[in-house]
Design a protein around this motif. Structure first.
Motif, short mmCIF file in Angstrom:
data_model
loop_
_atom_site.label_atom_id
_atom_site.label_comp_id
_atom_site.label_asym_id
_atom_site.label_seq_id
_atom_site.Cartn_x
_atom_site.Cartn_y
_atom_site.Cartn_z
N GLU A 3 0.81 -1.21 0.00
CA GLU A 3 0.00 0.00 0.00
C GLU A 3 0.85 1.27 0.00
N LYS A 55 -6.65 4.57 -0.72
CA LYS A 55 -7.55 3.52 -1.22
C LYS A 55 -6.89 2.15 -1.15
N ALA A 59 -8.26 -1.04 0.92
CA ALA A 59 -8.47 -2.33 0.26
C ALA A 59 -7.70 -3.44 0.96
#
Length: 64
Positions: A3, A55, A59
């Motif tokens: 991420e 995001k 996720a």
């Protein structure tokens, strides 16, 4: 972590130096119109990458 990847490679060292230079000149109100547009584009890219990173984190959190 995955991420973090979008921001890790977002800007090259050359880009970072240019952003710093533009920001310094902006604080002194010495930017040309073209330089102001260039700085604005760097800011927009940074904002988009931050949104993508957020995001991705969301996720990853939902996937675990």
């Amino acid at each position: 972590m995955l991420e973090d990847a979008p921001l890790k490679h977002a800007f090259t060292e050359h880009d970072k130096r240019r952003i710093s230079e533009l920001a310094a000149r902006n604080r002194e109100a010495k930017l040309t119109d073209a330089e102001l547009e260039e700085l604005d584009n760097f800011i927009k890219i940074g904002d988009m990458l931050a949104l993508l990173q957020s995001k991705a984190r969301k996720a990853m959190k939902l996937a675990t």
